[in-house]
Design a protein around this motif. Structure first.
Motif, PDB file in Angstrom:
ATOM      1  N   ILE A   1       0.906  -1.112  -0.015  1.00 20.04           N
ATOM      2  CA  ILE A   1      -0.016  -0.121  -0.035  1.00 20.04           C
ATOM      3  C   ILE A   1       0.812   1.237   0.117  1.00 20.04           C
ATOM      4  CG2 ILE A   1      -1.722   1.329   1.299  1.00 20.04           C
ATOM      5  CD1 ILE A   1      -2.576  -1.656   2.536  1.00 20.04           C
ATOM      6  N   ALA A   2       0.730   2.021  -0.877  1.00 20.49           N
ATOM      7  CA  ALA A   2       1.717   3.141  -1.205  1.00 20.49           C
ATOM      8  C   ALA A   2       1.966   4.285   0.124  1.00 20.49           C
ATOM      9  CB  ALA A   2       1.211   4.061  -2.289  1.00 20.49           C
ATOM     10  N   GLY A   3       3.198   3.941   0.738  1.00 20.62           N
ATOM     11  CA  GLY A   3       3.428   4.887   1.762  1.00 20.62           C
ATOM     12  C   GLY A   3       2.725   4.634   2.770  1.00 20.62           C
ATOM     13  N   ASP A   4       1.942   3.665   3.212  1.00 19.43           N
ATOM     14  CA  ASP A   4       1.464   3.078   4.558  1.00 19.43           C
ATOM     15  C   ASP A   4       2.310   2.224   5.208  1.00 19.43           C
ATOM     16  OD1 ASP A   4      -0.195   2.629   6.388  1.00 19.43           O
ATOM     17  OD2 ASP A   4      -2.207   2.848   5.279  1.00 19.43           O
ATOM     18  N   LEU A   5       2.977   2.637   5.902  1.00 19.12           N
ATOM     19  CA  LEU A   5       4.070   1.727   6.506  1.00 19.12           C
ATOM     20  C   LEU A   5       3.330   0.765   7.615  1.00 19.12           C
ATOM     21  CD1 LEU A   5       6.699   0.814   7.265  1.00 19.12           C
ATOM     22  CD2 LEU A   5       7.378   2.614   8.631  1.00 19.12           C
ATOM     23  N   ALA A   6       2.378   1.504   8.382  1.00 15.12           N
ATOM     24  CA  ALA A   6       1.760   0.785   9.576  1.00 15.12           C
ATOM     25  C   ALA A   6       0.701  -0.497   8.819  1.00 15.12           C
ATOM     26  CB  ALA A   6       0.782   1.710  10.222  1.00 15.12           C
ATOM     27  N   ALA A   7       0.135   0.048   7.661  1.00 17.35           N
ATOM     28  CA  ALA A   7      -0.625  -1.219   7.029  1.00 17.35           C
ATOM     29  C   ALA A   7       0.437  -2.325   6.293  1.00 17.35           C
ATOM     30  CB  ALA A   7      -1.575  -0.567   5.849  1.00 17.35           C
ATOM     31  N   ASN A   8       1.563  -1.705   5.684  1.00 15.07           N
ATOM     32  CA  ASN A   8       2.206  -2.794   5.272  1.00 15.07           C
ATOM     33  C   ASN A   8       2.952  -3.705   6.278  1.00 15.07           C
ATOM     34  OD1 ASN A   8       1.723  -1.942   2.561  1.00 15.07           O
ATOM     35  ND2 ASN A   8       3.359  -0.405   2.536  1.00 15.07           N
ATOM     36  N   ILE A   9       3.249  -3.100   7.472  1.00 13.24           N
ATOM     37  CA  ILE A   9       3.737  -3.907   8.538  1.00 13.24           C
ATOM     38  C   ILE A   9       2.651  -5.042   8.906  1.00 13.24           C
ATOM     39  CG2 ILE A   9       4.240  -3.951  10.957  1.00 13.24           C
ATOM     40  CD1 ILE A   9       5.962  -1.276  10.482  1.00 13.24           C
ATOM     41  N   ARG A  10       1.482  -4.582   8.919  1.00 16.93           N
ATOM     42  CA  ARG A  10       0.445  -5.549   9.235  1.00 16.93           C
ATOM     43  C   ARG A  10       0.490  -6.897   8.153  1.00 16.93           C
ATOM     44  NH1 ARG A  10      -2.351  -0.764  10.890  1.00 16.93           N
ATOM     45  NH2 ARG A  10      -3.376  -0.777   9.130  1.00 16.93           N
ATOM     46  N   GLU A  11       0.460  -6.302   7.000  1.00 12.76           N
ATOM     47  CA  GLU A  11       0.520  -7.136   5.706  1.00 12.76           C
ATOM     48  C   GLU A  11       1.637  -7.910   5.891  1.00 12.76           C
ATOM     49  OE1 GLU A  11      -1.479  -8.493   2.190  1.00 12.76           O
ATOM     50  OE2 GLU A  11      -2.049  -7.618   4.101  1.00 12.76           O
ATOM     51  N   HIS A  12       3.121  -7.453   6.208  1.00 12.58           N
ATOM     52  CA  HIS A  12       4.044  -8.386   6.270  1.00 12.58           C
ATOM     53  C   HIS A  12       4.015  -9.628   7.566  1.00 12.58           C
ATOM     54  CE1 HIS A  12       6.084  -5.811   3.608  1.00 12.58           C
ATOM     55  NE2 HIS A  12       6.989  -6.208   3.666  1.00 12.58           N
ATOM     56  N   GLN A  13       3.171  -8.742   8.362  1.00 11.58           N
ATOM     57  CA  GLN A  13       3.029 -10.096   9.653  1.00 11.58           C
ATOM     58  C   GLN A  13       2.096 -11.172   9.164  1.00 11.58           C
ATOM     59  OE1 GLN A  13       1.751  -7.159  12.752  1.00 11.58           O
ATOM     60  NE2 GLN A  13       3.732  -7.515  13.477  1.00 11.58           N
ATOM     61  N   ARG A  14       1.140 -10.930   8.277  1.00 16.56           N
ATOM     62  CA  ARG A  14       0.138 -12.106   7.898  1.00 16.56           C
ATOM     63  C   ARG A  14       1.169 -13.027   6.930  1.00 16.56           C
ATOM     64  NH1 ARG A  14      -3.910 -11.984   4.800  1.00 16.56           N
ATOM     65  NH2 ARG A  14      -3.548 -10.144   3.226  1.00 16.56           N
ATOM     66  N   PHE A  15       2.079 -12.562   6.394  1.00 15.57           N
ATOM     67  CA  PHE A  15       2.844 -13.215   5.529  1.00 15.57           C
ATOM     68  C   PHE A  15       3.802 -13.953   6.351  1.00 15.57           C
ATOM     69  CE2 PHE A  15       1.248 -10.941   1.878  1.00 15.57           C
ATOM     70  CZ  PHE A  15       1.496 -11.816   0.616  1.00 15.57           C
ATOM     71  N   MET A  16       4.343 -13.533   7.213  1.00 16.73           N
ATOM     72  CA  MET A  16       5.258 -14.222   8.119  1.00 16.73           C
ATOM     73  C   MET A  16       4.606 -15.238   8.949  1.00 16.73           C
ATOM     74  SD  MET A  16       7.379 -10.665   9.298  1.00 16.73           S
ATOM     75  CE  MET A  16       8.303 -11.207  10.449  1.00 16.73           C
ATOM     76  N   GLN A  17       3.383 -15.129   9.186  1.00 14.47           N
ATOM     77  CA  GLN A  17       2.683 -15.962  10.048  1.00 14.47           C
ATOM     78  C   GLN A  17       2.384 -17.251   9.244  1.00 14.47           C
ATOM     79  OE1 GLN A  17       1.716 -15.968  13.411  1.00 14.47           O
ATOM     80  NE2 GLN A  17       1.343 -18.136  13.080  1.00 14.47           N
ATOM     81  N   ALA A  18       1.867 -16.822   8.015  1.00 14.56           N
ATOM     82  CA  ALA A  18       1.775 -18.012   7.113  1.00 14.56           C
ATOM     83  C   ALA A  18       2.844 -18.827   6.894  1.00 14.56           C
ATOM     84  CB  ALA A  18       1.046 -17.591   5.722  1.00 14.56           C
ATOM     85  N   ALA A  19       4.054 -18.151   6.529  1.00 24.55           N
ATOM     86  CA  ALA A  19       5.371 -18.709   6.366  1.00 24.55           C
ATOM     87  C   ALA A  19       5.760 -19.528   7.364  1.00 24.55           C
ATOM     88  CB  ALA A  19       6.280 -17.832   5.993  1.00 24.55           C
ATOM     89  N   ALA A  20       5.723 -19.067   8.613  1.00 21.77           N
ATOM     90  CA  ALA A  20       5.959 -19.865   9.768  1.00 21.77           C
ATOM     91  C   ALA A  20       5.169 -21.245  10.055  1.00 21.77           C
ATOM     92  CB  ALA A  20       5.710 -18.911  11.212  1.00 21.77           C
ATOM     93  N   GLU A  21       4.131 -21.052   9.496  1.00 23.48           N
ATOM     94  CA  GLU A  21       3.108 -22.280   9.722  1.00 23.48           C
ATOM     95  C   GLU A  21       3.443 -23.522   8.696  1.00 23.48           C
ATOM     96  OE1 GLU A  21      -0.821 -20.543   9.185  1.00 23.48           O
ATOM     97  OE2 GLU A  21      -0.771 -19.809  11.242  1.00 23.48           O
ATOM     98  N   GLN A  22       4.321 -22.870   7.711  1.00 22.74           N
ATOM     99  CA  GLN A  22       4.835 -23.984   6.815  1.00 22.74           C
ATOM    100  C   GLN A  22       6.403 -24.457   7.035  1.00 22.74           C
ATOM    101  OE1 GLN A  22       3.133 -25.132   4.292  1.00 22.74           O
ATOM    102  NE2 GLN A  22       1.286 -24.189   5.150  1.00 22.74           N
ATOM    103  N   GLY A  23       6.809 -23.917   8.162  1.00 21.18           N
ATOM    104  CA  GLY A  23       8.117 -24.310   8.684  1.00 21.18           C
ATOM    105  C   GLY A  23       9.285 -23.496   7.801  1.00 21.18           C
ATOM    106  N   VAL A  24       8.688 -22.296   7.248  1.00 20.07           N
ATOM    107  CA  VAL A  24       9.930 -21.409   6.651  1.00 20.07           C
ATOM    108  C   VAL A  24      10.892 -21.053   7.497  1.00 20.07           C
ATOM    109  CG1 VAL A  24      10.175 -19.339   5.159  1.00 20.07           C
ATOM    110  CG2 VAL A  24       8.376 -21.087   4.656  1.00 20.07           C
ATOM    111  N   GLN A  25      12.158 -20.774   6.864  1.00 19.98           N
ATOM    112  CA  GLN A  25      13.241 -20.399   7.880  1.00 19.98           C
ATOM    113  C   GLN A  25      13.819 -19.122   7.316  1.00 19.98           C
ATOM    114  OE1 GLN A  25      14.344 -24.544   7.202  1.00 19.98           O
ATOM    115  NE2 GLN A  25      16.026 -24.145   8.569  1.00 19.98           N
ATOM    116  N   LEU A  26      13.612 -18.841   5.927  1.00 18.14           N
ATOM    117  CA  LEU A  26      14.079 -17.506   5.270  1.00 18.14           C
ATOM    118  C   LEU A  26      12.845 -17.122   4.370  1.00 18.14           C
ATOM    119  CD1 LEU A  26      16.162 -15.301   4.541  1.00 18.14           C
ATOM    120  CD2 LEU A  26      17.010 -16.907   2.838  1.00 18.14           C
ATOM    121  N   LEU A  27      12.514 -16.104   4.673  1.00 21.15           N
ATOM    122  CA  LEU A  27      11.202 -15.331   3.802  1.00 21.15           C
ATOM    123  C   LEU A  27      11.736 -13.964   3.199  1.00 21.15           C
ATOM    124  CD1 LEU A  27       8.189 -15.393   3.033  1.00 21.15           C
ATOM    125  CD2 LEU A  27       7.724 -13.925   5.206  1.00 21.15           C
ATOM    126  N   VAL A  28      11.821 -13.779   2.088  1.00 21.38           N
ATOM    127  CA  VAL A  28      12.191 -12.810   1.274  1.00 21.38           C
ATOM    128  C   VAL A  28      11.054 -11.849   0.778  1.00 21.38           C
ATOM    129  CG1 VAL A  28      13.885 -11.756  -0.356  1.00 21.38           C
ATOM    130  CG2 VAL A  28      14.346 -13.930   0.883  1.00 21.38           C
TER     131      VAL A  28
END
Length: 252
Positions: free
Chosen positions: A14-41
């Protein structure tokens, strides 16, 4: 070989919206963690979008408090995460295109894009790269978009002993074929796994092609996204070799 799971986070910023993008990143990180991902880029400038006009305003010091919650979350879920952000190395230094490594152990690594794309010099200065990182027994070298258009960059990564070359990018449909041909070629030439994390949607006025991908060290494709959209592209290594998987990251 020891087991390993790496992934490209094909996120839409989302253009320029750091807070919203942090929340979005956390969703991806959670989904990755549930799959056992060790490195997420994540893609280039994932936390702000590819917004050159906003870069000076949004640029932060790498250890800025505004990213502490994301650093804490990386440690909480146990996923070393590479995020894209405009950075300054001091309060009065030029703006760089940064890739920040939020370690699962709480550490912070800093990579800055070395080779700028035409036009980026209006908003950014060239960076100096950064150190490799270690995930288990593997050595990872980072790249940001135009870095990989210089064959010397991938060659230097191989000389540093990299097993994995991981690039956060913004690639449109028109550039996809030549760019991925380069990346696939580096995999085979240097015997490195190559990971490409592309944006999942339009950013900075550019329509990303999506289609994030991971190639094995012989140049064969392990996994690729079918198009744009919010997806995690994974590669898992076990005794049988590499297997790929793509999962959707759905809205809450």
């Amino acid at each position: 070989m020891p087991t390993l799971t790496i992934a490209a986070a094909q996120s839409a910023s989302i253009a320029g919206d750091l807070a919203a993008n942090i929340r979005e990143h956390q969703r991806f990180m959670q989904a990755a963690a549930e799959q056992g991902v060790q490195l997420l880029v994540f893609p280039e400038l994932s936390l702000t979008g590819y917004e050159r006009g906003l870069a000076a305003e949004l640029a932060i010091l790498p250890d800025a408090a505004v990213l502490q919650s994301l650093r804490d979350f990386a440690r909480e879920v146990g996923v070393t995460t590479v995020v894209g952000m405009p950075i300054r190395l001091s309060h009065d230094s030029p703006v760089l295109i940064g890739a920040l490594v939020l370690g699962a152990d709480g550490s912070l690594g800093v990579y800055s894009k070395q080779h700028l794309h035409d036009g980026e010099e209006l908003a950014f200065a060239p960076g100096t790269g950064g150190s490799t990182l270690t995930i288990g027994t593997d050595t990872v070298a980072l790249a940001v978009c135009a870095d990989f258009s210089h064959a010397s960059h991938a060659a230097a990564a191989a000389e540093q002993g990299a097993d994995i070359y991981a690039a956060g990018v913004l690639i449109t449909e028109g550039g996809y074929a030549p760019d991925t041909s380069l990346l696939q070629g580096y995999a085979g030439e240097h015997s490195m796994v190559v990971l490409m994390a592309n944006h999942g949607g339009v950013t900075g006025g550019w329509a990303s092609a999506g289609r994030s991908a991971i190639w094995a060290a012989d140049g064969s494709l392990i996994a690729a996204a079918p198009g744009a959209g919010n997806l995690v592209v994974m590669a898992r290594r076990d005794a049988a070799g590499w297997q790929g998987q793509v999962i959707a990251v759905t809205e809450e």
